[in-house]
Design a protein around this motif. Structure first.
Motif, short mmCIF file in Angstrom:
data_model
loop_
_atom_site.label_atom_id
_atom_site.label_comp_id
_atom_site.label_asym_id
_atom_site.label_seq_id
_atom_site.Cartn_x
_atom_site.Cartn_y
_atom_site.Cartn_z
N THR A 4 1.96 4.57 -7.52
CA THR A 4 3.04 3.58 -7.49
C THR A 4 4.07 3.94 -8.54
N GLY A 5 5.23 3.31 -8.49
CA GLY A 5 6.27 3.58 -9.49
C GLY A 5 5.74 3.39 -10.90
N VAL A 6 6.23 4.21 -11.85
CA VAL A 6 5.58 4.25 -13.17
C VAL A 6 5.90 3.04 -14.03
N SER A 7 7.12 2.47 -13.90
CA SER A 7 7.47 1.39 -14.83
C SER A 7 8.63 0.58 -14.29
N LEU A 8 8.82 -0.58 -14.92
CA LEU A 8 9.93 -1.45 -14.52
C LEU A 8 11.27 -0.77 -14.72
N GLY A 9 11.42 -0.06 -15.83
CA GLY A 9 12.70 0.57 -16.15
C GLY A 9 13.04 1.66 -15.15
N VAL A 10 12.08 2.52 -14.86
CA VAL A 10 12.35 3.58 -13.89
C VAL A 10 12.58 2.96 -12.51
N ALA B 272 0.88 -1.18 0.00
CA ALA B 272 0.00 0.00 0.00
C ALA B 272 0.92 1.23 0.00
N SER B 273 1.53 1.51 -1.16
CA SER B 273 2.49 2.61 -1.25
C SER B 273 1.79 3.93 -0.96
N PRO B 274 2.43 4.86 -0.25
CA PRO B 274 3.75 4.78 0.35
C PRO B 274 3.71 4.35 1.82
N PHE B 275 2.62 3.72 2.25
CA PHE B 275 2.44 3.44 3.68
C PHE B 275 2.88 2.05 4.12
N ASP B 276 2.99 1.13 3.18
CA ASP B 276 3.34 -0.24 3.53
C ASP B 276 4.14 -0.82 2.37
N GLU C 158 8.86 3.47 -3.93
CA GLU C 158 7.47 3.29 -3.48
C GLU C 158 7.17 4.11 -2.22
N LEU C 159 8.17 4.20 -1.35
CA LEU C 159 7.98 4.97 -0.11
C LEU C 159 7.93 6.48 -0.37
N GLY C 160 8.46 6.89 -1.53
CA GLY C 160 8.55 8.31 -1.83
C GLY C 160 7.37 8.87 -2.61
N VAL C 161 6.46 7.98 -3.02
CA VAL C 161 5.28 8.44 -3.76
C VAL C 161 4.47 9.39 -2.87
N ASP C 162 4.00 10.47 -3.46
CA ASP C 162 3.21 11.44 -2.68
C ASP C 162 1.99 10.76 -2.05
N GLU C 163 1.76 11.06 -0.77
CA GLU C 163 0.64 10.41 -0.07
C GLU C 163 -0.70 10.69 -0.73
N ALA C 164 -0.81 11.86 -1.39
CA ALA C 164 -2.08 12.21 -2.03
C ALA C 164 -2.42 11.26 -3.19
N LEU C 165 -1.40 10.52 -3.69
CA LEU C 165 -1.64 9.60 -4.80
C LEU C 165 -1.98 8.19 -4.33
#
Lengths: 491, 491
Positions: free
Chosen positions: A287-293, A240-244, A273-280
């Motif tokens: 969540t992270g946009v892609s495998l490459g990133v 449950a990014s960025p909370f778990d 994943e931990l850095g994703v803005d909580e509002a999202l």
């Protein structure tokens, strides 16, 4: 970061149940690898399949699709556009690839996996060949259903990495291949270590667990949002990014850099994943946009930070405190142990110099298979020849050659290039950042993490990968930074 | 065990997705207690609520309901009838209790829980009273919606224990109350130990973990279907019965019988779930039938087996091997340590003699509250008076009196009697079995488990609780066996 559009608000409200099901699936996957008693597998597989079908059904719900189409025609914020873009990506797949094909693909790959395992045990590609043939055929069907502009392989690339094309990959390797081979030639005659005695030394597992926990704490993580477990194959999952957010580590009996760097690698994924803005959170862009990133984040921490001289100096006191045998080795020794370069047969054991040649090999073969330009039965000999040409080593059998990776048996074709893309982006980040060595030397990880969070993590999947990388580093995929980084380090 | 009816086959096929969602919910609940990083709670609660709504929606699906009604009119096997019965039980609730009330109940109880926590900290019932009032009001509304024959409390009892009525409970306590009080009087003058020095001794946690694992292995469990974890409140969960069943244990710093007996207690629950016939897996009858029958299994192993002289002799070598301080104590000492009898204020610390009087107290107060025959504000004084009358002890404050249990704040009214019912059934089982002492003395747990599996476990929820107990023991709920067991043991 907010969602002013009422249409988007309604979409997100309806999306909650889909998020909930994906959340459940993630947890079920994590639990399967980390905790589940063996015989739970039947029920777990049944539940996973039922929930996947339900997600598809809810995504294709007529009213939900209408809302998405409606939002697509509206004036939206960047984040809202991201929501629509991500949902449309999923919808495209569900609409263009009929459920029968998805079901057949699931069936074929589950059989292919069993065949692959047997084939690898027997080191006999013939056992796997007919299954690989069906996997490739079906992948080609899926590519045709999804559509592409230049090459069917592009459809498969895009499945794994939004917007990535053969042209991008060719462009990357046209720089990397000659550059890396030139560098390898130099390294091989320069006396740079090819082996290190620590690779053969066992370590105490519990001490290593403590060392890893302490090293990751030095980089810094939110304790109430993160956990570390053990599993046969290390992985990261945003439950449950960025909370778990959770990572796993594996502890082979010797060569302590294995668990160390796999932990730092996964930790790089976790920081994203931990850095994703909580509002999202709980939205399609949370969540992270892609495998490459994602891979750029893991490789950045594992290789560019983790294998640097500055990092060795910083963590060697921790390692020495936990691993008694390190008393015999200087920081310089440890640095070379971390950075042994040796052309080898197995991708997962490759160093950062040779690694991308392993990917190049797989990329070329995949693309030929999908285009029907090489017969599956000819793949092992092609593999061995290319291996010898690229790295100067030749597998003695299929197990240490074409059968080494599980991925094709899973149907993952068009996936390997995201690894090299990750390495490429990681190096771009290093140079765009500018202050990396100094920050690592002084242990100022907050500064590094802040840079990454501001430019990459917080956005989740708001921007497509190429745009995100351009925004973060000022240019799109540019492999020359990776080459520059490697040349500077291994000169 | 099979499902010949095509209607039932179709029902079970459609039920799979509901099973999958329940499976996911179970895992989410287990993970929340055992693993989840604290801040994951928001996402977890969101997901749990969404999935609960989805289950309700899928259960009320028109075609699904029609199939159930159709099957209800057909000639069915016992197991098939069980399927219909269990589904109709759920349907009844979903149909009669409108979603608004369910949502309000969820809201009220979540606020009540917070108020209860504060109230307990402050030992001040007034903080909790207005919330309890609303919980009771809503429980009464739900009882009225569900309907009942004699007393609104019966509707709530039935929610927690299919078919249980106030009449049953009165019947049980009309035997137990005078019998236990008579026994307690005798015990108090007989010199039976009220305290034991081991209650105050700390123990090594890791050694205790190993001892517990060894003791449970002595009773016997399938390793590939079972796991033991740690959580703040011990519980058992059938993640996918009988293939994946898990228990948790808690380790307070002293008094090793606490973790030992809570582990054996949960293990009793686990054996039930592990014993369900494999053919019932993933169906509505593939789990233990009720709280009361479940509690009979946990109490049977915890008290009747676990606190017996034969069991002490059997496991004392294991305990001595792991707990060095036991060298000072004989088997006789350990037996009395396990069986201290002492009227006390706290239910969860009560011995097997006084325990049911704690339940009687709660049952009487709940029934009066639901009938509106006692005002919520008068409950604390009623509690204290009854406590003194039944057990001869009086709480000094609300925290060790009326506020001790979490259950009312959760809205669980009509639940406590299932604990006494479990004790009653456990004793019936002991006498129906006949060979228990000998089997325990010789460590022949296979024989005991086989008896339980054949008569109880394998049937899952096929038969309603009363019928199952009648089939297993030859009669319906009969409290005289419990009294007989206690009188024999503590004479």
């Amino acid at each position: 970061m907010s969602f002013p559009s009422p249409t988007i608000k309604e979409i997100l409200e309806r999306y909650k149940v889909i998020w909930a099901l994906n959340h459940a699936s993630s947890l079920m996957g994590w639990d399967r690898e980390v905790n589940m008693p063996e015989e739970g597998i039947g029920g777990r597989s049944l539940a996973a399949a039922e929930i996947a079908k339900l997600v598809q059904k809810l995504m294709l719900d007529e009213e939900f699709v209408k809302l998405i189409d409606k939002a697509d025609g509206e004036e939206l914020t960047d984040i809202e556009r991201g929501v629509v873009r991500m949902l449309k990506r999923d919808l495209k797949f569900y609409r263009k690839v009929p459920p029968e094909i998805v079901a057949e693909f699931a069936k074929v790959t589950s059989e292919a996996f069993v065949a692959w395992r047997t084939a690898k045990e027997k080191a006999d590609f013939k056992v796997f060949a007919p299954y690989l043939e069906r996997v490739v055929q079906l992948a080609r069907v899926i590519a045709d259903k999804l559509g592409y502009e230049e090459h069917p392989y592009d459809a498969l690339l895009d499945l794994h990495e939004e917007g990535l094309t053969s042209r991008d990959v060719e462009n990357i390797f046209s720089t990397l291949e000659p550059g890396i081979r030139r560098l390898l030639d130099k390294i091989s005659t320069s006396g740079w270590p090819k082996h290190h005695p620590l690779e053969e030394e066992p370590y105490d597992r519990r001490s290593m667990e403590e060392a890893i926990r302490e090293i990751l704490a030095t980089i810094g993580y939110p304790e109430r949002r993160f956990r570390i477990d053990v599993s046969p194959h290390p992985f990261t999952i945003g439950i449950a990014s960025p909370f778990d957010v959770r990572i796993t580590v594996r502890y082979p009996p010797k060569d302590f850099k294995e668990p160390l760097f796999s932990a730092i690698h996964e930790f790089g994924h976790a920081l994203y994943e931990l850095g994703v803005d909580e509002a999202l959170a709980y939205t399609p862009v949370g969540t992270g946009v892609s495998l490459g990133v994602h891979e750029s984040q893991s490789r950045f921490w594992e290789n560019i930070v983790g294998r640097s001289r500055q990092f060795v100096s910083l963590i060697s006191p921790i390692l020495r405190r936990h691993l008694s045998n390190l008393a015999r080795y200087s920081d310089e020794d440890i640095y070379y142990y971390f950075n042994v370069v040796r052309p080898s047969l197995i991708r997962t054991e490759a160093d950062e110099v040779t690694y991308n040649l392993h990917i190049l090999l797989r990329y070329r073969i995949e693309r030929l298979m999908i285009a029907g330009e090489v017969k599956v039965t000819d793949v092992p000999s092609l593999w061995n020849e290319e291996m010898e040409r690229l790295l100067g080593v030749r597998p003695r059998n299929d197990a240490e050659g074409v059968l080494q990776d599980i991925h094709w048996s899973h149907g993952s074709i068009g996936y390997f290039p995201t690894y090299t893309l990750g390495n490429v982006i990681a190096a771009q980040i290093k140079y765009a950042m500018g202050f990396l060595e100094d920050a690592v030397a002084s242990g100022d990880f907050a500064k590094i993490k802040e840079w990454l969070r501001e430019r990459i993590h917080r956005w989740g999947a708001t921007y497509p990968p190429k745009e995100l990388v351009r925004r973060a580093t000022g240019e799109t995929y540019n492999p020359s930074y990776l080459l520059k980084y490697l040349e500077n380090k291994y000169r």
